[in-house]
Design a protein around this motif. Structure first.
Motif, PDB file in Angstrom:
ATOM      1  N   GLU A 123     -32.179 -67.866  83.562  1.00 58.70           N
ATOM      2  CA  GLU A 123     -32.618 -67.024  84.675  1.00 58.70           C
ATOM      3  C   GLU A 123     -32.183 -67.643  86.000  1.00 58.70           C
ATOM      4  OE1 GLU A 123     -33.914 -64.196  85.158  1.00 58.70           O
ATOM      5  OE2 GLU A 123     -34.582 -63.568  83.168  1.00 58.70           O
ATOM      6  N   SER A 127     -37.082 -51.637  82.385  1.00 62.36           N
ATOM      7  CA  SER A 127     -37.101 -50.392  83.145  1.00 62.36           C
ATOM      8  C   SER A 127     -35.801 -49.627  82.925  1.00 62.36           C
ATOM      9  CB  SER A 127     -37.276 -50.681  84.638  1.00 62.36           C
ATOM     10  OG  SER A 127     -38.486 -51.346  84.888  1.00 62.36           O
ATOM     11  N   SER A 170     -36.046 -56.042  82.812  1.00 65.65           N
ATOM     12  CA  SER A 170     -37.511 -55.910  82.791  1.00 65.65           C
ATOM     13  C   SER A 170     -37.969 -54.772  81.898  1.00 65.65           C
ATOM     14  CB  SER A 170     -38.017 -55.685  84.221  1.00 65.65           C
ATOM     15  OG  SER A 170     -37.541 -54.450  84.728  1.00 65.65           O
TER      16      SER A 170
END
Length: 602
Positions: A314, A195, A193
């Motif tokens: 995914e 992060s 993501s």
């Protein structure tokens, strides 16, 4: 700049997501009292020395005193170990664990006279004891198991010396644990993501499943940068452990450390060698799967960091812990109402330490003692793999619970050899449940992919580890120094042989041996692979709706160590002296690989 996500402190973890160790000792004072009782009982045990030849009654009294002491020590050890695992950087529980390890060594030294004195009794005299004292028959299988190793037990003095030095001889494994779990500092990397996350062994596993290749590559390269930096230290700890293991085997008149380890569970070396031989004969199936992975991922070069990401993109299945609990109960319902009631008990009574926190031991396990709950340690992530981990560890925990509630203390544990069978049977049952309940082709493809990856990791990867473990012991026995370069070179070539030409021989993978804690467990890993093979047969028998087959399986869970492990498995429906059970597993792998190819082609 993105905020770095860090693991919570132990004190910040919600209580309901931690295991309840107060059921063992509610206070430190209770622990100290129990610790003192073990110390006193160990000192008092000296009074029985020299009494085993004084008749059946004296023998029974000494035997019961020893088992009582062992039972008390077990609880103290389990508590200290689990408290330490909650936060391996906590100095208080580091010290507590060190005290208990020393206590374990001290008690072992005080018990060391028992087995040599037992073996000094003529078989005819032992037989007369059973005739004279009927209560001894309840311990006959245990005593027979001890006496079968008669040729490998040393003199009383030698046994006492070895027992007293156990904490010293185990120092290399302890150093590895502290270095690997507490002292290594990993860099911050970027997740899927975007992060920033602090890399750890637990986080690493999740990042390798990321669909973004750059995330996988960074995690892989950064992790092994750390292990490469400390490769010589890890080589020193592993080399010392192997030398200790080989030394012990030679001292006890075994042909090899492998024979010595397998003998403890009454397993012939042929079972180990048959596994390695059979897996090597089926490496083409793994090569076929690796080639499929390269094609589906559409990469010019397939790397080892590409081996864990889902082929279908995914993940289509993610689970919160609450959802995972529900699915665990549904998947295992085929084992009957009693079994699922016990699983519900594990959830309701906080037998499980769920989430990761700073300093917590990595990975997952099921532990406990005869007189405690069979606790589970997890480092939960919302993935299908973690659902399988929960089901896997629940298999261990239910095995322990059934054994401890159906066997007396002397048979209230089970051989390591059969331990992985219950856990992997659960995994097979979960796979079948998902394939039966998920009709979406994409979901089915994901489940099949996960099964094949699980097979790869459990059968192929663990056998690869088993080959490496056998090799390092053989090298040391031949007086070849186990340097970091030697082990890395061999491991790199072994990895290439297992995975085939479709995958690049990444230089980082050569250091994978340095981060595997199971290499300090003395020929443990092969049992994951044999367990998976046996579990394939047992799961098939449970699912065939023949009540007698399910009953035979539950009887295996209840058997504990009341019989030899191969005998227990034969009664459950699997002859593990024959490679047929492994071939059956490879047959299932081949069928599911073909189904996955068909689904992905559409």
């Amino acid at each position: 700049m993105s905020e770095v996500t860090r693991l919570p402190k132990r004190s910040e973890v919600p209580l309901e997501l931690t295991w309840d160790l107060t059921k063992i000792f509610a206070t430190d004072a209770e622990f100290e009292e129990a610790f003192g009782q073990v110390v006193k009982a160990a000192e008092d045990f000296e009074q029985y020395k020299g009494t085993l030849e004084n008749g059946a009654q004296a023998f029974l009294v000494a035997l019961m005193a020893m088992l009582k002491l062992d039972r008390q020590l077990e609880v103290v050890y389990v508590y200290a170990s689990m408290k330490n695992d909650e936060d391996t950087a906590n100095a208080k529980y580091q010290a507590l664990m060190a005290r208990v390890q020393k206590l374990l060594a001290d008690v072992s030294a005080k018990l060391a006279w028992f087995q040599p004195e037992l073996l000094a009794l003529a078989p005819e005299k032992l037989a007369s004891y059973y005739q004279a004292e009927s209560r001894l028959n309840a311990y006959k299988t245990l005593v027979n198991d001890w006496t079968r190793l008669r040729a490998h037990v040393l003199s009383e003095k030698e046994e006492a010396l070895l027992a007293g030095a156990s904490d010293i001889l185990g120092a290399s494994a302890n150093v590895f644990e502290v270095l690997n779990n507490a002292d290594l500092k990993f860099p911050v990397v970027t997740d899927g993501s975007g992060s920033k996350v602090e890399l750890s062994n637990g986080v690493y596993g999740k990042l390798l499943e990321a669909t973004e290749r750059s995330v996988r590559r960074e995690a892989f390269e950064q992790l092994y940068t750390v292990y490469k930096q400390f490769r010589h230290t890890f080589a020193a700890t592993l080399s010392a452990h192997v030398r200790k293991h080989n030394f012990s085997a030679k001292l006890r008149n075994y042909q090899s450390a492998k024979e010595a380890s397998l003998a403890q569970n009454n397993i012939p070396v042929a079972v180990y060698d048959t596994l390695v031989k059979t897996v090597n004969e089926n490496l083409e199936l793994l090569h076929d799967y690796v080639a499929l992975r390269k094609d589906i991922l559409r990469v010019d070069e397939l790397h080892m960091y590409d081996m864990y990401t889902p082929l279908t993109g995914e993940p289509t299945l993610t689970f919160t812990y609450e959802q995972a609990k529900k699915m665990t109960l549904e998947a295992l319902s085929v084992l009957g109402e009693e079994y699922t009631t016990y699983v519900e008990k594990a959830f309701a009574e906080r037998w499980i330490d769920v989430v990761a926190n700073a300093g917590k031991r990595s990975g997952a396990y099921s532990g406990g003692a005869y007189d405690t709950a069979p606790y589970i340690l997890l480092n939960w992530q919302d993935t299908l793999d973690n659902l399988f981990t929960l089901v896997h560890e629940m298999g261990h925990t239910m095995h322990s619970y059934y054994t401890r509630t159906n066997q007396p203390y002397q048979y209230g544990d089970y051989s390591i050899f059969v331990a992985e069978i219950a856990s992997t049977t659960n995994e097979n049952l979960l796979t079948q449940y998902l394939l039966e309940t998920q009709t979406d082709p994409k979901v089915r493809a994901y489940v099949l992919n996960h099964y094949l990856d699980g097979f790869k990791g459990t059968v192929y990867r663990q056998t690869q580890f088993a080959e490496f473990e056998a090799w390092i012991h053989e090298q040391d026995a031949s007086q070849v120094p186990l340097t970091a370069d030697l082990m890395s070179d061999f491991y790199s070539k072994l990895n290439q042989r297992y995975y085939g030409d479709a995958v690049e021989n990444d230089p980082e993978i050569a250091y994978e041996w340095s981060r595997i804690p199971h290499f300090y467990y003395n020929f443990y890993v092969y049992q994951y692979a044999t367990g998976f093979g046996a579990a394939s047969t047992l799961a098939e028998r449970v699912l065939d709706e023949e009540p007698a087959h399910t009953e035979a399986y539950l009887n295996y869970l209840k058997a504990g160590s009341s019989a030899a492990p191969l005998e227990v498995m034969k009664k459950a429906g699997v002859d593990m002296t024959d490679s047929q059970y492994l071939e059956k597993a490879f047959g299932i792998f081949k069928e599911r690989l073909a189904e996955l190819k068909e689904l992905l082609a559409k």
